[in-house]
Write a protein that holds these residues in place. Structure first.
Motif, PDB file in Angstrom:
ATOM      1  N   HIS A  63     -82.658 -20.365 -57.959  1.00 31.61           N
ATOM      2  CA  HIS A  63     -81.615 -18.667 -57.329  1.00 31.61           C
ATOM      3  C   HIS A  63     -81.174 -19.427 -55.725  1.00 31.61           C
ATOM      4  O   HIS A  63     -82.125 -20.167 -55.417  1.00 31.61           O
ATOM      5  N   SER A  66     -80.537 -17.288 -49.554  1.00 33.52           N
ATOM      6  CA  SER A  66     -80.284 -15.887 -48.640  1.00 33.52           C
ATOM      7  C   SER A  66     -78.808 -16.872 -47.827  1.00 33.52           C
ATOM      8  O   SER A  66     -79.269 -17.832 -47.056  1.00 33.52           O
ATOM      9  N   THR A  69     -72.505 -17.930 -48.015  1.00 32.98           N
ATOM     10  CA  THR A  69     -71.456 -17.566 -48.258  1.00 32.98           C
ATOM     11  C   THR A  69     -70.501 -17.574 -48.228  1.00 32.98           C
ATOM     12  O   THR A  69     -69.803 -19.108 -48.668  1.00 32.98           O
ATOM     13  N   ALA A 119     -71.828 -12.923 -49.069  1.00 31.96           N
ATOM     14  CA  ALA A 119     -73.063 -13.559 -49.840  1.00 31.96           C
ATOM     15  C   ALA A 119     -72.826 -13.968 -50.752  1.00 31.96           C
ATOM     16  O   ALA A 119     -72.487 -13.236 -51.939  1.00 31.96           O
ATOM     17  N   ARG A 121     -74.185 -14.331 -53.986  1.00 33.81           N
ATOM     18  CA  ARG A 121     -75.723 -13.842 -54.512  1.00 33.81           C
ATOM     19  C   ARG A 121     -76.971 -14.399 -54.749  1.00 33.81           C
ATOM     20  O   ARG A 121     -76.364 -15.101 -55.316  1.00 33.81           O
ATOM     21  N   THR A 122     -77.891 -13.822 -54.447  1.00 29.19           N
ATOM     22  CA  THR A 122     -79.081 -14.795 -54.484  1.00 29.19           C
ATOM     23  C   THR A 122     -79.797 -14.260 -56.303  1.00 29.19           C
ATOM     24  O   THR A 122     -81.194 -14.809 -56.085  1.00 29.19           O
ATOM     25  N   ASN A 123     -78.881 -13.231 -56.708  1.00 31.82           N
ATOM     26  CA  ASN A 123     -79.677 -12.565 -57.792  1.00 31.82           C
ATOM     27  C   ASN A 123     -79.290 -13.806 -59.146  1.00 31.82           C
ATOM     28  O   ASN A 123     -79.503 -13.843 -60.161  1.00 31.82           O
TER      29      ASN A 123
END
Length: 158
Positions: A63, A66, A69, A119, A121-123
């Motif tokens: 992943h 965070s 961007t 952002a 996406r971190t998923n």
């Protein structure tokens, strides 16, 4: 003296309130507009930091970390260091989708306005190492639309 200071402050506040906003800030995406994409502030050869730790195995995925961007800008900046791969919304686009090329492609963000960073996406599952291309695709597509793109490197953490 006090009245002069208050008058100066009021004048400065009025001047700031009347100053125009940054050109294009929040401008809605629409037909027949040139644009560029940015990944972590870069127009090309951007780095996406991955939450992959220790030795990376071939084909390993993970992943994104965070705090990273994506952004779409229009008009494209007049002077940029390095390559820039611009796009064009064409006859009918009203939004732009940031997609990582692959099989299957991975949607990273959707934009309806310029100069509004989003952002990453971190998923989503992305490669822990290697290179890729983030395409900024106008939607709906038309015969005159053209995607912008940014090349990226995926970097795991030591």
């Amino acid at each position: 003296m006090k009245k002069l200071m208050i008058g100066t402050v009021v004048g400065l506040v009025a001047l700031l309130c009347m100053a125009p906003a940054a050109e294009g800030a929040g401008q809605q995406i629409g037909p027949n507009q040139a644009f560029v994409g940015q990944v972590n502030g870069s127009f090309d050869r951007a780095t996406i930091k991955m939450a992959c730790f220790g030795p990376i195995q071939p084909g390993q995925t993970g992943h994104p970390m965070s705090g990273q961007t994506l952004e779409v800008l229009s008009p494209p900046p007049p002077v940029v260091a390095g390559p820039i791969h611009s796009g064009y919304t064409g006859a009918s686009a009203t939004r732009i989708t940031a997609v990582l090329r692959g099989d299957p492609p991975v949607v990273l963000a959707r934009f309806t306005h310029y100069f509004t960073g989003q952002a990453i996406r971190t998923n989503v599952e992305l490669p822990c190492a290697g290179t890729g291309v983030v395409r900024f695709v106008p939607w709906p597509r038309s015969s005159t639309s053209k995607a912008a793109f940014v090349t990226v490197s995926f970097v795991g953490q030591p």
